[in-house]
Design a protein around this motif. Sequence first.
Motif, mmCIF file in Angstrom:
data_model
loop_
_atom_site.group_PDB
_atom_site.id
_atom_site.type_symbol
_atom_site.label_atom_id
_atom_site.label_comp_id
_atom_site.label_asym_id
_atom_site.label_seq_id
_atom_site.Cartn_x
_atom_site.Cartn_y
_atom_site.Cartn_z
ATOM 1 N N GLY A 267 50.870 -119.015 -31.808
ATOM 2 C CA GLY A 267 51.089 -119.231 -33.236
ATOM 3 C C GLY A 267 51.823 -118.099 -33.917
ATOM 4 N N ARG A 268 52.353 -117.143 -33.127
ATOM 5 C CA ARG A 268 53.054 -116.019 -33.746
ATOM 6 C C ARG A 268 54.539 -116.110 -33.465
ATOM 7 N N LYS A 269 55.338 -115.511 -34.352
ATOM 8 C CA LYS A 269 56.779 -115.523 -34.212
ATOM 9 C C LYS A 269 57.236 -114.194 -33.626
ATOM 10 N N ASP A 270 58.540 -114.170 -33.251
ATOM 11 C CA ASP A 270 59.085 -112.964 -32.634
ATOM 12 C C ASP A 270 58.947 -111.739 -33.526
ATOM 13 N N ALA A 271 58.978 -111.953 -34.850
ATOM 14 C CA ALA A 271 58.934 -110.818 -35.776
ATOM 15 C C ALA A 271 57.518 -110.288 -35.974
ATOM 16 N N THR A 272 56.513 -110.976 -35.437
ATOM 17 C CA THR A 272 55.136 -110.550 -35.612
ATOM 18 C C THR A 272 54.880 -109.283 -34.817
ATOM 19 N N PRO A 273 54.172 -108.302 -35.387
ATOM 20 C CA PRO A 273 53.877 -107.072 -34.652
ATOM 21 C C PRO A 273 53.106 -107.353 -33.373
ATOM 22 N N ASP A 274 53.260 -106.458 -32.418
ATOM 23 C CA ASP A 274 52.492 -106.576 -31.183
ATOM 24 C C ASP A 274 50.997 -106.472 -31.489
ATOM 25 N N PHE A 275 50.189 -107.016 -30.592
ATOM 26 C CA PHE A 275 48.743 -107.019 -30.797
ATOM 27 C C PHE A 275 48.092 -106.029 -29.836
ATOM 28 N N ARG A 276 47.349 -105.063 -30.405
ATOM 29 C CA ARG A 276 46.697 -104.039 -29.589
ATOM 30 C C ARG A 276 45.243 -104.408 -29.317
ATOM 31 N N ILE A 277 44.827 -104.211 -28.087
ATOM 32 C CA ILE A 277 43.430 -104.451 -27.709
ATOM 33 C C ILE A 277 42.846 -103.149 -27.164
ATOM 34 N N PRO A 278 41.795 -102.622 -27.803
ATOM 35 C CA PRO A 278 41.129 -101.435 -27.257
ATOM 36 C C PRO A 278 40.301 -101.845 -26.043
ATOM 37 N N LEU A 279 40.435 -101.127 -24.943
ATOM 38 C CA LEU A 279 39.756 -101.482 -23.702
ATOM 39 C C LEU A 279 38.482 -100.667 -23.523
ATOM 40 N N SER A 280 37.393 -101.362 -23.297
ATOM 41 C CA SER A 280 36.107 -100.689 -23.046
ATOM 42 C C SER A 280 36.142 -100.039 -21.669
ATOM 43 N N GLY A 281 35.159 -99.204 -21.400
ATOM 44 C CA GLY A 281 35.077 -98.569 -20.089
ATOM 45 C C GLY A 281 34.973 -99.600 -18.983
ATOM 46 N N GLU A 282 34.201 -100.663 -19.224
ATOM 47 C CA GLU A 282 34.061 -101.722 -18.228
ATOM 48 C C GLU A 282 35.391 -102.449 -18.013
ATOM 49 N N THR A 367 46.339 -102.057 -41.482
ATOM 50 C CA THR A 367 45.456 -101.724 -40.378
ATOM 51 C C THR A 367 45.198 -102.926 -39.485
ATOM 52 N N ASP A 368 44.980 -102.684 -38.213
ATOM 53 C CA ASP A 368 44.559 -103.746 -37.300
ATOM 54 C C ASP A 368 43.111 -103.520 -36.855
ATOM 55 N N PHE A 369 42.391 -102.661 -37.594
ATOM 56 C CA PHE A 369 40.962 -102.412 -37.350
ATOM 57 C C PHE A 369 40.699 -101.967 -35.908
ATOM 58 N N LEU A 370 41.607 -101.186 -35.365
ATOM 59 C CA LEU A 370 41.509 -100.808 -33.956
ATOM 60 C C LEU A 370 40.199 -100.101 -33.620
ATOM 61 N N GLU A 371 39.814 -99.123 -34.437
ATOM 62 C CA GLU A 371 38.622 -98.351 -34.102
ATOM 63 C C GLU A 371 37.344 -99.157 -34.274
ATOM 64 N N GLN A 372 37.299 -100.009 -35.301
ATOM 65 C CA GLN A 372 36.134 -100.881 -35.444
ATOM 66 C C GLN A 372 36.014 -101.818 -34.255
ATOM 67 N N ARG A 373 37.153 -102.364 -33.829
ATOM 68 C CA ARG A 373 37.139 -103.283 -32.691
ATOM 69 C C ARG A 373 36.778 -102.552 -31.403
ATOM 70 N N ARG A 374 37.159 -101.280 -31.304
ATOM 71 C CA ARG A 374 36.817 -100.494 -30.121
ATOM 72 C C ARG A 374 35.295 -100.381 -29.981
ATOM 73 N N ILE A 375 34.633 -100.092 -31.105
ATOM 74 C CA ILE A 375 33.174 -99.972 -31.090
ATOM 75 C C ILE A 375 32.524 -101.297 -30.694
ATOM 76 N N LEU A 376 32.998 -102.366 -31.300
ATOM 77 C CA LEU A 376 32.405 -103.673 -31.046
ATOM 78 C C LEU A 376 32.638 -104.141 -29.614
ATOM 79 N N LEU A 377 33.829 -103.932 -29.087
ATOM 80 C CA LEU A 377 34.104 -104.362 -27.724
ATOM 81 C C LEU A 377 33.331 -103.534 -26.699
ATOM 82 N N GLU A 378 33.073 -102.277 -27.025
ATOM 83 C CA GLU A 378 32.246 -101.458 -26.131
ATOM 84 C C GLU A 378 30.812 -101.987 -26.128
#
Length: 400
Positions: A267-282, A367-378
């Motif tokens: 559902g995203r177009k070429d102009a949409t920013p890349d999507f970052r995913i914080p990776l947990s240790g697992e 913001t893409d809430f990277l740090e909040q998502r990092r905590i939650l994904l961990e």
Amino acid sequence: MARGLNKLTAISVRTAAPGKYSDGGGLWLFKRPDGGGQWFLRFTIHGRRREMGLGSVSDVSLKAARHAADAARTVARANKDPIKERDRQSREAASSIHLLKDIALDAFESRKAELKGDGKAGRWFTPLELHVLPKLGNIPVAEIDQKDIRDTLAPIWHTKADTARKAMNRLGLCLKHAAALGLTVDLQATDKARALLGRTRHKSQNIPALPWIDVPAFYASLDAGSVTHLALRLLILTGIRSGPLRFLRQEQLDGDIWTIPGEAMKGRKDATPDFRIPLSGEALAVIEQAQRHARGGYLFPSARKGVISDATMARHMEREGMEARPHGFRSSLRDWLAETTDAPHDVAETMLGHTVGGTVERAYRRTDFLEQRRILLERWANHVTGNSGQVVALLRGQSS
């Protein structure tokens, strides 16, 4: 006989010396030194003098040339250019031999560059291939009307509404493609067919999902270290759709951040920013194991060529006797967020890669809430590995 017409005879045509001879009324014979000859008609239309070829003397008799000249004069008297009218009729005749199956393939080829992975997954062409071309493929595209389309898609219009919608849309694009090629088609045929078919009664069903409380047990069963097991583990840990995961490449990884190109997100177009995913240790541990299987730059290759398919992961779950499907783990994660955390709506939706807010709101929110998502994904990783069941309280005002 009209005065000044029919000056030539069949014998004079055959025995004439090289040169030009008038039969009257603008019909001329041009005889060549080699004995061959050509018929042509001179006429004036819209103030312009034109010459129209009527064929060679070896193919067109004097009588036939006169009939052709009479027909052309009739067109000219209607203030139409006989040459253009003949070309138009030729195009219409040619359009009848362009079959839908050929137009569909040509339309697909012309759109490959704008499709994800050059359309190799087949998702663009498959609805046509399965539900339209078996019935309409061998019909000239110029002959297809709304009744043909209605009769073709009626069997799936209510039972497979989404597939029928895609097939209808693709067919509409094929008709537009045919029109762009200069063929005469009914560009409103699909709209008329929709009117004949009516609104769909089919209600979409959610993809079966495993309850979040049961995810740890299934995760623990994925212990073989195979491509399928590792792909399912990373799918669970990140909450991402299977498409970006299956096409994960080494260059998308930078430390504990996985960056998915914007055009690869649904559902995203070429102009949409890349999507970052914080990776947990697992998640990093799973990726490290997957490195052993990497081939052609992909971390999750298939046994033969390309990458692992979504069906491969789904079949594994079927063999385990599960109704849930790989895509359902996104729902498992979302339910876990809602029931065990205080994660703000925007953060929770961003974790799933959903677009949040309107255009203006997104323009001001950087913001893409990277740090909040990092905590939650961990924390989520701790849950699925059976290490923690604690409830997370995330401050609503926190930002990355």
